[in-house]
Motif scaffolding. Structure first.
Motif, PDB file in Angstrom:
ATOM      1  N   PRO A  51       0.902  -1.216  -0.042  1.00 55.58           N
ATOM      2  CA  PRO A  51      -0.046  -0.039   0.043  1.00 55.58           C
ATOM      3  C   PRO A  51       0.934   1.309   0.043  1.00 55.58           C
ATOM      4  N   GLU A 106      -4.482   2.466   6.584  1.00 57.33           N
ATOM      5  CA  GLU A 106      -4.854   1.447   5.302  1.00 57.33           C
ATOM      6  C   GLU A 106      -4.924   0.033   6.268  1.00 57.33           C
ATOM      7  N   THR A 117      -7.762  -0.268   8.536  1.00 56.60           N
ATOM      8  CA  THR A 117      -8.988  -0.372   7.750  1.00 56.60           C
ATOM      9  C   THR A 117      -9.365  -1.835   7.369  1.00 56.60           C
ATOM     10  N   ARG A 118      -8.280  -2.282   6.640  1.00 59.32           N
ATOM     11  CA  ARG A 118      -8.471  -3.749   6.161  1.00 59.32           C
ATOM     12  C   ARG A 118      -8.685  -4.828   7.078  1.00 59.32           C
TER      13      ARG A 118
END
Length: 159
Positions: free
Chosen positions: A8, A147, A150-151
């Motif tokens: 990411p 990120e 959140t995942r």
């Protein structure tokens, strides 16, 4: 496990500096080895080829270092080994402020991202706020951390 791993973030340019430094260090090791053992001919070529091969493998691993995510989990590629964990194995994703003690002084070395497993173990992701990828890009470090969180949160939600 998934084959569609995505990092990411873009690696920092500091990785190339590390690779160049390693090339210089291995060249000096090669030179010192040849001089120390008075190697000539095939001996010089063997040492040079062996250390060049070590450099190529090391450079490839340095370029691949990092954290990769997919819908199924997280892949942590280190210099010597890689580790895959499913999102179900991870209890939480958190930041850890690392400090080192030097006599009476506390020296802060920046934040790292840690994964707490359900079995109680903690896994270092090798994402470091002051590392070669994020040293001059602190907002990117926070974005990558968010990120991953959140995942993890999305994977933990019931469908």
């Amino acid at each position: 496990m998934a084959d569609n791993w995505v990092r990411p973030y873009q690696p920092g340019s500091g990785r190339w500096l590390v690779i160049a430094w390693e090339a210089f260090a291995l060249a000096m090791l090669s030179w010192a080895t040849v001089r120390q053992f008075d190697l000539i001919g095939h001996g010089v070529r063997v040492v040079a080829c062996l250390l060049a091969a070590v450099w190529v493998v090391g450079a490839w691993r340095i370029l691949q270092l990092g954290v990769y995510v997919s819908a199924d989990g997280v892949l942590i590629r280190g210099l010597l080994r890689s580790r895959v964990m499913t999102w179900r194995e991870i209890a939480s994703v958190r930041l850890h402020r690392a400090t080192h003690r030097l006599g009476p002084w506390q020296i802060e070395s920046g934040a790292t991202v840690l994964l707490d497993r359900l079995d109680g173990a903690t896994v270092n992701t090798e994402l470091w706020e002051k590392g070669v990828d994020f040293h001059s890009r602190p907002t990117l470090f926070r974005a990558v951390y968010q990120e991953i969180r959140t995942r993890h949160r999305t994977a933990a939600e019931p469908t």
